[in-house]
Design a protein around this motif. Structure first.
Motif, short mmCIF file in Angstrom:
data_model
loop_
_atom_site.label_atom_id
_atom_site.label_comp_id
_atom_site.label_asym_id
_atom_site.label_seq_id
_atom_site.Cartn_x
_atom_site.Cartn_y
_atom_site.Cartn_z
N GLU A 143 55.25 59.96 10.18
CA GLU A 143 55.94 58.81 10.76
C GLU A 143 56.41 59.06 12.18
N ALA A 144 55.92 60.13 12.83
CA ALA A 144 56.32 60.46 14.20
C ALA A 144 57.83 60.41 14.34
N SER A 145 58.51 61.16 13.50
CA SER A 145 59.95 61.04 13.36
C SER A 145 60.66 62.21 14.04
N GLY A 146 61.36 61.95 15.14
CA GLY A 146 62.19 62.95 15.79
C GLY A 146 61.41 64.06 16.47
N VAL A 147 62.14 65.13 16.81
CA VAL A 147 61.56 66.32 17.43
C VAL A 147 61.43 67.39 16.34
N PRO A 148 60.22 67.83 16.04
CA PRO A 148 60.05 68.85 15.00
C PRO A 148 60.79 70.14 15.35
N SER A 149 61.31 70.81 14.31
CA SER A 149 62.06 72.05 14.54
C SER A 149 61.20 73.11 15.22
N SER A 150 59.88 73.06 15.02
CA SER A 150 59.00 74.03 15.66
C SER A 150 58.83 73.78 17.16
N HIS A 151 59.20 72.58 17.63
CA HIS A 151 59.08 72.27 19.06
C HIS A 151 60.41 72.59 19.74
N SER A 152 60.74 73.87 19.75
CA SER A 152 62.06 74.31 20.22
C SER A 152 62.26 74.05 21.71
N GLN A 153 61.20 74.07 22.49
CA GLN A 153 61.33 73.79 23.92
C GLN A 153 61.95 72.41 24.15
N PHE A 154 61.47 71.42 23.41
CA PHE A 154 61.95 70.04 23.55
C PHE A 154 63.39 69.93 23.06
N SER A 155 63.67 70.39 21.85
CA SER A 155 65.00 70.22 21.28
C SER A 155 66.05 71.02 22.05
N ALA A 156 65.70 72.22 22.50
CA ALA A 156 66.67 73.03 23.24
C ALA A 156 67.01 72.38 24.58
N THR A 157 66.02 71.79 25.23
CA THR A 157 66.28 71.13 26.51
C THR A 157 67.19 69.92 26.32
N LEU A 158 66.91 69.12 25.29
CA LEU A 158 67.78 67.97 25.01
C LEU A 158 69.21 68.42 24.74
N SER A 159 69.38 69.46 23.93
CA SER A 159 70.72 69.95 23.61
C SER A 159 71.45 70.44 24.85
N THR A 160 70.74 71.16 25.71
CA THR A 160 71.36 71.66 26.95
C THR A 160 71.87 70.52 27.82
N LEU A 161 71.15 69.40 27.80
CA LEU A 161 71.52 68.26 28.64
C LEU A 161 72.49 67.31 27.94
N GLY A 162 73.03 67.71 26.81
CA GLY A 162 74.09 66.93 26.19
C GLY A 162 73.67 65.98 25.10
N TYR A 163 72.39 65.95 24.74
CA TYR A 163 71.96 65.10 23.63
C TYR A 163 72.48 65.69 22.31
N GLU A 164 72.85 64.83 21.40
CA GLU A 164 73.41 65.26 20.13
C GLU A 164 72.51 64.84 18.98
N PRO A 165 72.34 65.71 17.98
CA PRO A 165 71.55 65.31 16.81
C PRO A 165 72.29 64.25 16.01
N ILE A 166 71.57 63.19 15.62
CA ILE A 166 72.22 62.13 14.85
C ILE A 166 71.61 61.95 13.47
N SER A 167 70.41 62.44 13.25
CA SER A 167 69.83 62.40 11.90
C SER A 167 68.64 63.35 11.83
N THR A 168 68.31 63.72 10.61
CA THR A 168 67.23 64.67 10.37
C THR A 168 66.29 64.15 9.30
N ALA A 169 65.01 64.30 9.54
CA ALA A 169 63.99 63.94 8.55
C ALA A 169 63.32 65.20 8.04
#
Length: 328
Positions: A143-169
């Motif tokens: 379902e192309a849902s969120g940023v996969p945990s294996s794509h750490s480059q993407f999720s780490a960059t979002l977190s560094t810039l202040g994005y917050e996790p709001i749900s997990t699939a």
């Protein structure tokens, strides 16, 4: 010196190389050929070249980010209408040799600027149906849902810039080399219902057609033998571009739904059991589903069917008010 610019028609060969280097195989279609990424992600009618930002060093693309919008659900009968109040950064891909903050964070910031220029009042990182433009069929599972945990480059960059996790699939797989899970009600339900499979049916929305029309979607329906009323349904699509290197044909399942008055009667379990059998007969080796971690009934259903969790995806959101990321 890093330079950020919009997409050019000559970019796809370099961008597909970045995709195959930077986007993890476990939750994406890899390896992709140039025409596959170009046709599916860069040629849709909703594509805007300004929303695909390329990072360049000495004239060579070293990374890209892709931002866009979901459909305007207030106007479902008007194809190609987008809701520009909610924007999503759908992709970040930077080659391993250039994985550094000035590039990864710079790309996200440029994507934010694009979305805000277009009127976005809420910014997401990753995506979730229907806020999942461009990469459904190529990225983040069925379902192309969120940023996969294996794509750490993407999720780490979002977190560094202040994005917050709001749900997990949760992504779950069923290995079709295993025996079918036992369904104690199957014999009774088989006398009461028929399961109908319709190949390439008319899509339920133009959004799904744009994303999955090339991936042989199929609709499965559980129909009463008495009056042919549909009590449950599910959609499938051919995910065989995922896991190409392992050589296992994969089928994605989404849109599992039981009519409200017929829930808690075992109909979804029975229908999905028939979907598994049909998938095996058609030569698939793995079936994938997704559900939110807080959806306890769905998780219990998939556990009963012996699906196994293999990955998680996280949807991020940038809290308001937006931080000031003005150009220096």
């Amino acid at each position: 010196m890093i330079h950020f610019r919009p997409f050019r028609n000559s970019d796809p060969p370099a961008l597909v190389q970045l995709w195959n280097l930077a986007v993890p195989e476990s939750a994406s279609a890899r390896p992709l050929r140039v025409h596959e990424l170009d046709d599916h992600a860069f040629n849709p009618v909703i594509f805007d070249r300004e929303g695909l930002i390329v990072a360049e060093r000495d004239g060579r693309p070293v990374g890209f980010a892709h931002a866009g919008f979901g459909p305007d659900e207030a106007a479902p009968d008007r194809p190609f209408q987008l809701d520009t109040e909610m924007g999503v950064i759908a992709m970040l891909a930077v080659g391993p040799a250039d994985d550094r903050p000035e590039i990864t964070e710079g790309l996200i910031v440029e994507a934010e600027r694009y979305l805000r220029r277009k009127g976005a009042k809420v910014l997401y990182g990753g995506g979730r149906l229907p806020l999942n433009p461009f990469y459904w069929g190529l990225y983040a599972g069925s379902e192309a849902s969120g940023v996969p945990s294996s794509h750490s480059q993407f999720s780490a960059t979002l977190s560094t810039l202040g994005y917050e996790p709001i749900s997990t699939a949760v992504h779950l797989h069923f290995d079709l080399g295993r025996p079918d899970p036992r369904d104690p009600r199957a014999a009774v339900l088989r006398r009461q219902f028929d399961v109908a499979f319709e190949e390439d049916p008319l899509p339920s929305t133009w959004w799904e057609n744009a994303a999955l029309g090339a991936f042989h979607p199929m609709r499965a329906e559980l129909r009463s033998r008495g009056d042919e009323a549909v009590v449950a349904r599910a959609w499938t699509w051919d995910m065989s571009w995922f896991g190409r290197e392992e050589g296992r044909a994969r089928l994605g399942v989404f849109g599992v739904e039981v009519e409200p008055e017929h829930r808690r009667k075992g109909y979804a379990r029975y229908l999905l059991g028939e979907v598994l059998r049909d998938a095996r007969e058609r030569g698939f080796q793995t079936v994938e589903v997704q559900t939110l971690t807080e959806n306890e009934p769905a998780l219990a259903l998939y556990e009963a069917l012996e699906f196994e969790p293999v990955e998680q995806s996280t949807l991020f959101r940038l809290p308001a008010p937006f931080p000031d990321r003005s150009r220096p």
